[in-house]
Design an enzyme around this catalytic site. Structure first.
Site, mmCIF file in Angstrom:
data_model
loop_
_atom_site.group_PDB
_atom_site.id
_atom_site.type_symbol
_atom_site.label_atom_id
_atom_site.label_comp_id
_atom_site.label_asym_id
_atom_site.label_seq_id
_atom_site.Cartn_x
_atom_site.Cartn_y
_atom_site.Cartn_z
ATOM 1 N N SER A 203 0.798 -1.222 0.000
ATOM 2 C CA SER A 203 0.000 0.000 0.000
ATOM 3 C C SER A 203 0.836 1.280 0.000
ATOM 4 O O SER A 203 0.431 2.283 -0.579
ATOM 5 C CB SER A 203 -0.938 0.009 1.216
ATOM 6 O OG SER A 203 -1.796 -1.104 1.178
ATOM 7 N N HIS A 249 0.860 4.608 4.384
ATOM 8 C CA HIS A 249 0.083 5.320 3.382
ATOM 9 C C HIS A 249 0.565 6.760 3.223
ATOM 10 O O HIS A 249 0.779 7.240 2.107
ATOM 11 C CB HIS A 249 -1.396 5.305 3.773
ATOM 12 C CG HIS A 249 -2.026 3.960 3.663
ATOM 13 N ND1 HIS A 249 -3.387 3.776 3.733
ATOM 14 C CD2 HIS A 249 -1.494 2.722 3.489
ATOM 15 C CE1 HIS A 249 -3.666 2.492 3.601
ATOM 16 N NE2 HIS A 249 -2.527 1.831 3.472
#
Length: 298
Positions: A203, A249
């Site tokens: 991610s 993230h």
């Protein structure tokens, strides 16, 4: 660490403009100075006067040079490849292969390569982590996933946004962006997260691609509203779910925006220096974060 970034949206053109002969869905007011075919920003190759299309450059049309003297380039200066999704396919394959190994070997494999600061790992029977000198975990964690949903979500996102971005940047620049973004996410996770909290997933790198996609869309004057809305939605999920490593993230997104901006806005005469210089600066930041956190834990 799940998210669903979107792919670039189509530009909002002005009615009546011709469309690029290589991308019929893109309207443009620029034509090749040799063949006079309409070309979009991605297909424009700077010439002594105006812009030329990839075919005219490849054939050396009217330039007095051999066809190999000036190869067609992407918007970011990369070589136009016959398969614009090759690196994306390889990355998806590596992630899937690693997940199959995880399923076959079990927790011992995952716990040996996920991102953990410093903690006793029962299945390994010892204290493990980056602070113990296992820096490779910053990289290997980018290719591991915790569940079928986790890897499915990430690989779909990688496929949707990775292919168009690879086509726009070129293979080498795209791979550099992916790797640097993933490491930025790993570095920030190591710096901020609890040392005994394991983290894994692609991610961070995918959020970096997402950030670079936003920069590219801005550069091409695409409608930014969809990507802004999608970014807000992803950030809501990032901070709204307790089992998501938000540090990866945010780190990946910041790294992707910085490198992506350098990729698409670097002046032609110093393009490579600025592009790879930006990658180097982000990597230096990762090294600094890693050294600082290691000092705190040892």
């Amino acid at each position: 660490m799940d998210q669903a970034p979107g792919s670039p949206q189509e530009p909002q053109g002005t009615p009546g403009l011709p469309t690029c002969y290589r991308h019929p869905d893109r309207e443009t007011g620029v034509r090749c100075t040799r063949c006079e075919r309409p070309i979009c920003p991605e297909c424009m190759i700077s010439a002594s006067v105006g812009f030329q299309c990839p075919e005219c450059v490849r054939e050396g049309s009217g330039t007095g040079h051999a066809p190999s003297a000036s190869r067609p380039r992407t918007l970011a200066g990369g070589t136009i490849a016959s398969d614009p999704r090759l690196v994306t396919k390889i990355l998806v394959g590596l992630n899937l292969a690693a997940f199959l190994v995880q399923l076959s070997v079990g927790d011992r494999f995952t716990d040996s390569f996920d991102l953990i600061g410093r903690a006793y790992v029962p299945v390994l029977g010892s204290v493990e982590g980056i602070a113990e000198g296992q820096w490779y975990r910053l990289v290997t964690a980018m290719f591991l996933h915790g569940s079928y949903i986790h890897i499915a979500f990430n690989m779909l996102s990688l496929w949707w946004i990775g292919g168009p971005l690879e086509s726009a940047l070129g293979r080498v620049r795209y791979l550099a962006l992916y790797g640097v973004s993933g490491l930025a996410g790993s570095g920030l996770t190591y710096l901020i997260a609890e040392p005994n909290q394991p983290s894994l997933g692609a991610s961070g790198a995918i959020f970096g691609l997402f950030g670079a996609t936003a920069i590219l869309m801005r550069r091409l004057n695409y409608d930014m509203r969809p990507v802004i809305a999608l970014l807000v939605i992803n950030l809501i999920f990032t901070f709204g779910w307790s089992n998501i490593a938000w540090q990866a993230h945010i780190g990946g997104l910041v790294g992707g925006v910085l490198v992506g901006y350098a990729m698409v806005h670097a002046p032609r005469e110093r393009r490579a220096l600025i592009q790879y210089g930006a990658c180097a600066l982000v990597l230096i930041a990762v090294v600094v974060m890693t050294l600082v956190r290691t000092g705190q834990l040892t």
